[in-house]
Enzyme design. Sequence first.
Site, PDB file in Angstrom:
ATOM      1  N   HIS A   1       4.104  30.446 -20.464  1.00 36.88           N
ATOM      2  CA  HIS A   1       5.420  30.183 -21.463  1.00 36.88           C
ATOM      3  C   HIS A   1       4.614  28.781 -21.977  1.00 36.88           C
ATOM      4  O   HIS A   1       4.252  27.943 -21.308  1.00 36.88           O
ATOM      5  CB  HIS A   1       6.543  29.958 -20.917  1.00 36.88           C
ATOM      6  CG  HIS A   1       7.657  29.897 -21.958  1.00 36.88           C
ATOM      7  ND1 HIS A   1       7.745  28.623 -22.877  1.00 36.88           N
ATOM      8  CD2 HIS A   1       8.682  30.745 -22.208  1.00 36.88           C
ATOM      9  CE1 HIS A   1       8.779  29.172 -23.295  1.00 36.88           C
ATOM     10  NE2 HIS A   1       9.370  30.187 -23.188  1.00 36.88           N
TER      11      HIS A   1
ATOM     12  N   ARG B   1      12.298  24.796 -31.108  1.00 38.11           N
ATOM     13  CA  ARG B   1      11.232  24.792 -32.320  1.00 38.11           C
ATOM     14  C   ARG B   1      11.900  25.344 -33.371  1.00 38.11           C
ATOM     15  O   ARG B   1      11.727  24.896 -34.669  1.00 38.11           O
ATOM     16  CB  ARG B   1      10.087  25.307 -31.850  1.00 38.11           C
ATOM     17  CG  ARG B   1       9.107  24.451 -30.993  1.00 38.11           C
ATOM     18  CD  ARG B   1       8.094  24.944 -30.445  1.00 38.11           C
ATOM     19  NE  ARG B   1       8.093  25.631 -29.254  1.00 38.11           N
ATOM     20  CZ  ARG B   1       7.545  27.036 -28.792  1.00 38.11           C
ATOM     21  NH1 ARG B   1       6.557  27.400 -29.684  1.00 38.11           N
ATOM     22  NH2 ARG B   1       7.944  27.762 -27.853  1.00 38.11           N
TER      23      ARG B   1
END
Lengths: 278, 631, 336
Positions: free
Chosen positions: B248, B268
Amino acid sequence: MTTTGAESAPGPSKAQPAVTTRPRAAIAERTLRKDRWWLPPGIVAIGLAAWVTYATVRVFLKENYWVAEHHYLTPFYSPCVSLECIPEAAHFGRFVPDLPILPYAVISLPILLLFRLTCYYYRKAYYRSFWLSPPACAVPDGHARYTGETRFPLVLQNFHRYTFYLVVVITAINTWDMFLAFGGEAGFGIGLGNLVLLLNVIFLWLYTLSCHSCRHVTGGRLKHFSKHPIRYRWWTFVSRINPKHMQFAWISLGTLALVDAYVMAVSAGWITDLRFFN
Amino acid sequence: MSIQRHQYDVVVIGAGGAGLRAAIEARLAGAKTAVISKSLFGKAHTVMAEGGAAAAMGNVNPGDSWQVHFRDTMRGGKFLNDVRMAELHAKESPERVWELEIYGALFDRTKDGRISQRNFGGHEYPRLAHVGDRTGLEMIRTLQQKIVSLQQEDRAATGEYESRLRVFDETTVTELLLEDGKVAGAFGYDRESGEFLLFEAPAVVLATGGIGRSFKVTSNSWEYTGDGHALALRAGGKLINMEFIQFHPTGMVWPPSVKGILVTESVRGDGGVLKNTEGQRFMFDYVPDVFRAYYADTPEEADRWYDDPDNNRRPPELLPRDEVARAINAEVKAGRGTKAGGVLLDIASRRSAEFIQRKLPSMYHQFKELADVDITAQPMEVGPTCHYVMGGVEVDADTGAATGAVEGLFAAGEVSGGMHGSNRLGGNSLSDLLVFGKRAGEHAAAYATALPSRPRPSQADVTTAEEAALAPLARGDGENPYALQQELQDVMQSLVGIIRRRGELEDSLQRLAELRERVDKVGATGGRRYNPGWHLALDLRNMLVVSECTARAALEREESRGGHTREDFPDMKPEWRRVTLVCSLAGADEVRLAQQPVTPMRPELAGLFERDELAKYYTPEELSSATADLG
Amino acid sequence: MRNFRIWRGDASSGALEDYQVEVNEGEVVLDVLHRLQATQTPDLACRWNCKAGKCGSCSVEINGMPKLACMTRMSTFTADETITVTPLRTFPVIRDLVTDVSYNYVKAREMPAFSPPPDLAPGEYRMQQVDVERSQEFRKCIECFLCQNVCHVVRDHEENKLAFAGPRLFIRAAELDMHPLDARTDRKEHTRDRQGVGYCNITKCCTEVCPEHIKITDNAIIPMKERVVDRRYDPLVWLGRKIFRRDQVEQQAAAEDTTPAPASPETVTHRASPGQVNWAQEIQVPPAPAVGPDGRFAMSEVLIDRAGAPSPFGDDVTFPVDPEQLRYLHPRTDED
Ligand SMILES: Cc1cc2nc3c(=O)[nH]c(=O)nc-3n(C[C@H](O)[C@H](O)[C@H](O)COP(=O)(O)OP(=O)(O)OC[C@H]3O[C@@H](n4cnc5c(N)ncnc54)[C@H](O)[C@@H]3O)c2cc1C
Ligand code: SF4
Ligand code: SF4
Ligand code: FES
Ligand code: FES
């Protein structure tokens, strides 16, 4: 150990009995807590002791419980059933002979006492502060033997629910008293005393309805909420106030004492009731 | 020296989802079964799974079916999956999930009272059966309680809870024992007492989970030392797809209390930006040419996108996972990373505290509670985190039996390979555990019953295993196991990590070879009772051999696909899709790598895809033969 | 550098030992234990798995309070504070911070499992979210056993372990009793008679330490006590029992019940082959007679749940006793 082969040798096994003779860690200190764990039970002990003292004194004083002018009756004397009661204060008749050891509200007070004694919150409070069993978490029990609520007399705590039913009636009586107090000798009127009485009744109801037994009987005992939508609503309501049960327990003690002290002060003429209307 | 001997029909190594499901099935099939676990009963790694278990039940969207699930799985794995496994998985997972309900599981419900299903990346329909964000816990608890209920039945029948099914917790298996290429038993030690145990059993099911502990930043626990992978190798089995490891891009690297914990992409998506220690928003420098048209060139345009996505291009922070990871990696290697080897993910300076708390409540609470990090006030330190290994023991899809020069060995769960191809879809692991755990347990029991005579472990092998296990204790002043583990993690993280290069991979092989010599000299102080230093010393050998498989396979595969990204070969190549890389052992500990062709998809399955889609993955000749069959 | 005092030792002996460890910002106690292992004491024994508060392995006592080592942040201590880490007190110690928690597993095994409704096939289960929510709260439990450890009923009274299942198992009982599809109807009786819910005096320490913030007392124990009241202490029900002798019928039924008799000590460590006596096995200690806190018998017979004196073999023995579980060999004079 379940041995599985002829050659099996005895050895340690995870399938051990619940009670083993294996020793616990040898830690000399009885508790390693360094915070002030004794403070909360201490405060509770002082608070409860103070309140009980005040209440006992007041209950056996047998005067200054009724403000005739505004019809204020303190909950400590409600319902006033002794033959010695002031007739106007006895909203439900007078039929109990007066004995020094009997309070005037001889029916309601024992019920209230039992209700609070068997209340799940007060049980926690006095088991911790008075019985020291345990005084605080991870602090050793003050007693060598312990059987909890499995035997007489503590097994009787299980009857809390039935005291709850009775207390609902008594709280209704207190509410009735509160309403009657709006009509004094001069007809309808509002004074500070009325507000104090009202406040007390609100908290009495909050305390009574947030009771764990109430939560159980309104809906907690059901297996399928989805089949009883109305009772689920009630249960949800009780569940919302139930986490505050401890707070209500203390606040209602406070308002009881406050109401009583106020009625006593007005009745004795130490202060005069602040009137807002009539 | 005393050694406890036990006789079973089936021994299951691993008490995670796969292991427990296998044990239940073996016991239901009448086999006398043992389950072995390194940790306590019910604490295996499966408890950490959050999202859910994928199963095409169609409760939320009735359009779902096993065919759609199969298609999604193949796409996720970039068509490298073992086709038969993907098919079985898609077909059988609904039944396996429903079974959990009979065992007492309580999934979240839909309005009409069925199991609720949620959306997840890569799945076309809402498909993940879930319980809040603790699905793995629910699953393991359910299986644990089912085992207990079987034990209660046995007690009613025989007077003993453990007469047919017994759990050996805190017991580590260090060696499988064979006779003539047939499994004869397993050798291990009890962590608590340090005593040795010998399990005599003709069938062994491996369900030991993954290998994540070989990496420095990982969401995996100490159990994940690749024991099952190494046991299978040493027993003559084969590992496939070991180069594919799921990373990840944004796992926490600092503070240590949350190292490895994932920071969701939505941070994000909601305005978080990546910065290096010089304060520069570096992602603009890393937009590959193919993506230029879709991503903003200036911070101003990128910032406008959050409010007006139609007229602006996306911020480069939202590039695909591997691109983001590559960029972070490059920054850290260029010396612009933090001390802990990460970069800064900053949302605090760009969004108000209320906004963050409203949009990312679980992130906010997780970091607040675990690390006292207030993500509304300070940036997070993030870097690529090792999460899941797609590779594992090569097994027969229908039975779970390991291929290679060994009989009686079965594998299921994360330790087996093939099912997920080059990349696993979220939620497919939990259902994988159930489907193939059941199959492995069933076939292991059948194999044990059908066997005419039982192989017996030889005394010589037992003695060797004992000596090997005791060796570190004899070298009290040997190498420090913790230091060795740390070095191994450094090598794997920095050289065989998320972005790989030829030179670094070659380098890593050399450093692993050096480490191997030092691991042979590892020592442990203290006695045999619950001695973590000793336990780690024994695990190191497994970590090392599995790491080597990964490094070798990563060096060999000259393309980028799923969980394997080569900077020097950034594209996916159809020729490589036809090849599976297989590791096996030659001699004692020497890793051998071979190429093996992938089994083609049956026509009716291939027919589930559009020709255009297959064309992206297949070589032209493959494509024509696949579509010719369709007619 | 911080001061740590950690209990080192095993079943035979042990003591608190002092360590000076480097502590970095943002660490939890478990990180520090790991640093100790890596730098000073490679053999310091402690359990852990997930390091994210999800598995419940790392339970220890920190400054005297039961806590998860991976969820206790160093920033909650002052800089000059000495941090004491000890193993769970209630369970036998294995080594250092690791204890033998098998008590909890034994108790869990005595809990009758979920009993699926006989008429539903897999996939046919229909349950409403409102009906499963209560049980779902209890299924959050990560089995850290902090509640079992802090509960004074067993923490301070080892002898109660036989009769008392502990808060972790009370939430399990509540979970199953509130499960919308569980087919058993005797869970309330089980909770009272076999789990010993009466020992709990609802002092709430279990709730205080639960890392999953399960409202153990309010949502499980008290509702279970109330449900027990429904069955056992309702005056009308009680009267009915006495009059119609229903309790005897039930006791008979319970004796025939195939579910395991809990609280029966599983001290049978070896099963001797028939005709052979296993002299090594421990025998059951007969429970003390039912006396009150003053050491006397209860005042009135009304309060005892059976007629006559309590059996010296304990109240939970079913006769005939399995001869294999006795340490008794019948003498045979005619042979040798
Ligand atoms: C943070 C996180 C989130 C995740 N979320 C999801 C998700 O949402 N959905 C999903 O599908 N998947 C998810 N996964 C992946 C999934 O949890 C795992 O792949 C899966 O649980 C592996 O299960 P298993 O049964 O193969 O092994 P595990 O559950 O890991 O069990 C391994 C067992 O083997 C034992 N063992 C190991 N070595 C030995 C030995 N030498 N001797 C004896 N016993 C041994 C261990 O003690 C343990 O009991 C997630 C993983 C992580 C880390
Ligand atoms: S509330 Fe009851 S179960 Fe919980 S700790 Fe206290 S006595 Fe034990
Ligand atoms: S109820 Fe809470 S404290 Fe008790 S074992 Fe479960 S998670 Fe731990
Ligand atoms: S009044 Fe407190 S619980 Fe009933
Ligand atoms: S290590 Fe899993 S809860 Fe602490």
